[in-house]
Each structure stands twice: as C-alpha cells, then as structure tokens.
Scaffold this motif. Structure first.
Motif, PDB file in Angstrom:
ATOM      1  N   ARG A 199       0.830  -1.209   0.000  1.00  0.00           N
ATOM      2  CA  ARG A 199       0.000   0.000   0.000  1.00  0.00           C
ATOM      3  C   ARG A 199       0.866   1.261   0.000  1.00  0.00           C
ATOM      4  O   ARG A 199       1.915   1.318   0.642  1.00  0.00           O
ATOM      5  N   TRP A 200       0.406   2.254  -0.756  1.00  0.00           N
ATOM      6  CA  TRP A 200       1.091   3.535  -0.789  1.00  0.00           C
ATOM      7  C   TRP A 200       0.037   4.636  -0.841  1.00  0.00           C
ATOM      8  O   TRP A 200      -1.137   4.377  -1.075  1.00  0.00           O
ATOM      9  N   PHE A 201       0.480   5.866  -0.582  1.00  0.00           N
ATOM     10  CA  PHE A 201      -0.499   6.947  -0.516  1.00  0.00           C
ATOM     11  C   PHE A 201       0.024   8.214  -1.176  1.00  0.00           C
ATOM     12  O   PHE A 201       1.220   8.397  -1.384  1.00  0.00           O
ATOM     13  N   LYS A 202      -0.945   9.066  -1.487  1.00  0.00           N
ATOM     14  CA  LYS A 202      -0.657  10.412  -1.988  1.00  0.00           C
ATOM     15  C   LYS A 202      -1.556  11.376  -1.237  1.00  0.00           C
ATOM     16  O   LYS A 202      -2.757  11.132  -1.106  1.00  0.00           O
ATOM     17  N   ILE A 203      -0.983  12.460  -0.739  1.00  0.00           N
ATOM     18  CA  ILE A 203      -1.763  13.471  -0.033  1.00  0.00           C
ATOM     19  C   ILE A 203      -1.881  14.703  -0.919  1.00  0.00           C
ATOM     20  O   ILE A 203      -0.910  15.114  -1.567  1.00  0.00           O
ATOM     21  N   ARG A 204      -3.051  15.301  -0.959  1.00  0.00           N
ATOM     22  CA  ARG A 204      -3.323  16.406  -1.880  1.00  0.00           C
ATOM     23  C   ARG A 204      -4.449  17.249  -1.319  1.00  0.00           C
ATOM     24  O   ARG A 204      -5.058  16.912  -0.300  1.00  0.00           O
ATOM     25  N   THR A 205      -4.721  18.358  -2.007  1.00  0.00           N
ATOM     26  CA  THR A 205      -5.896  19.139  -1.647  1.00  0.00           C
ATOM     27  C   THR A 205      -7.143  18.400  -2.097  1.00  0.00           C
ATOM     28  O   THR A 205      -7.115  17.630  -3.061  1.00  0.00           O
ATOM     29  N   CYS A 206      -8.245  18.608  -1.393  1.00  0.00           N
ATOM     30  CA  CYS A 206      -9.502  17.966  -1.774  1.00  0.00           C
ATOM     31  C   CYS A 206     -10.172  18.769  -2.885  1.00  0.00           C
ATOM     32  O   CYS A 206     -10.195  19.999  -2.856  1.00  0.00           O
TER      33      CYS A 206
END
Length: 241
Positions: free
Chosen positions: A215-222
């Motif tokens: 599993r990996w993730f990306k954080i961003r504006t909604c």
C-alpha cells in the motif's frame, strides 16, 4: 598518465550531474526518466565486465570507477524518485525484494570491483547503491502498474510546522486521525501543498493498494467532488497536490 585519467573523471561527472537534475528537478517524460534510472545500472554491466577483463588498459581503473559511479548514482536516484512519488505504507516486503535484487546486482559486479584500488570501499559503495536500486525498482513497479482505484480519505489539518536543517527545510502537516494503517498524525508534504492549506482545511489522502500489494499513498488538496476523481497511475506523481 595522470592527465588522461583526470580528464575522463571530469567528463563522466557531467552525466551524473545531468542525471541528478533530470531525476530530481524535472523528471519528464516521467516514464522515460524512471526507465533510464532503472535500466542504466544493468545496461553498463557488459561494458563494465569487458573493461574488467582488459587488464592491459592503463586507464581501466578510472573508467571502471566512473561507470560504477554513474550506475550507483542512477540506483540512488531511482530510490529517491520512487520514494517521493509512491509513499509506502507497507515496508517489509519492499525491503526484502530490494535486498534480493540489490544483492544480485552487487554480486554481478563484485568480481571486477575486487580488482580495483580501494576495492573494499568500492564494493561497499556498490552494495549500498545496488540495494537502493533494488528497492526503488520494486517501489516504482508497485506504483506504476497499480490499476486499482484508490480509497480516498479526508482529514482535517490540525497544525503546520517547518523543520529546518542546515541546508534544507521540511514541511509537515499535523492531521486528524484516520483509519489508514501505518499513517501517522504528522505527514511530510511538499512546499506547494504546504502553502495552499491552513489549519482547519481538509486534505485528501489517496490510499492505493499497489500492484505488488504494498500500500502507498498520496496526499493532496480535496477537490469539490472527491468521489468523481479518476486515477491515472502513470501520471499520478505530477498531478496537482
């Protein structure tokens, strides 16, 4: 003899610098960049072994050291690029595969490295770079070939902070607890995202399954309608965040 060796070292420094600028500052076309970083350590092996067998060449150690350096830089850059673009939540299997691939690459160059001056230092550096290459190769493949849609989580920003080093700054967002296993309540982000969100804003975290089930993730504006987001894995690292 010192003149030619010094000149060759100077010339081979240029591809290393260019590769670093390409990989870290402007890695486009993205797939071409990652492919170059992944294939370069393997592509130089035949030439490296050929030079190792040519015991009569006076500049052989300089050329071999230069090729090893170029391949090593590519491996480290691949690990850095993949680690930034595909931020892992599951680490153990990635480290195991990286160790396996890296050990195989290091074993392929070890016999020739042992014929060079400072052979133990060269071997230690080559092993470290090979391990980085193996890990980066697995992480990049896990992210690039991930075809599953992400699970999108929203989290409120509770705080913002900057960590200052001697030559760099790191930016962090403190976020409300989520149900994402392995994700803490403080997440490092790029300056672009850091300056666009404030305390009380929401950020969206895309949790990806990974092609290798890491599993990996990306954080961003909604965005206004997060459920309508589509995910294009091959271009994801350069979408707005």
């Amino acid at each position: 003899m010192a003149g030619p060796i010094r000149r060759r070292f100077t010339l081979t420094d240029l591809p290393m610098v260019g590769l670093a600028v390409w990989a870290l500052a402007f890695p486009r076309p993205y797939l071409v960049c990652l492919a170059a970083l992944a294939l370069l350590p393997v592509a130089v092996l035949p030439l490296f072994n050929r030079l190792g067998a040519d015991t009569g060449a006076q500049a052989r150690p300089a050329w071999m050291a230069s090729l090893a350096g170029l391949a090593g830089v590519a491996g480290v850059l691949l690990a850095l690029r993949a680690g930034m673009d595909f931020r892992l939540l599951d680490w153990k299997l990635s480290l195991a595969l990286g160790a396996l691939l890296g050990a195989a690459l290091a074993a392929a160059v070890a016999p020739q490295l042992l014929t060079l001056p400072a052979r133990l230092v060269m071997l230690a550096l080559a092993l470290a770079a090979a391990l980085a290459w193996g890990w980066g190769l697995g992480v990049a493949a896990n992210g690039l070939f991930d075809r599953a849609p992400p699970v999108i989580h929203a989290a409120k920003v509770l705080g913002r902070r900057v960590s200052r080093g001697s030559r760099s700054k790191s930016y962090f967002l403190d976020i409300a607890p989520t149900n994402i296993a392995g994700l803490g309540d403080s997440v490092s982000v790029g300056f672009s995202l850091y300056r666009r969100v404030g305390v009380g804003d929401e950020v969206c975290i895309d949790e990806h399954a990974g092609a290798l089930h890491w599993r990996w993730f990306k954080i961003r504006t909604c965005r206004p309608d997060p459920a309508a987001l589509t995910f294009a894995p091959l271009h994801a690292p350069f979408r707005a965040s």
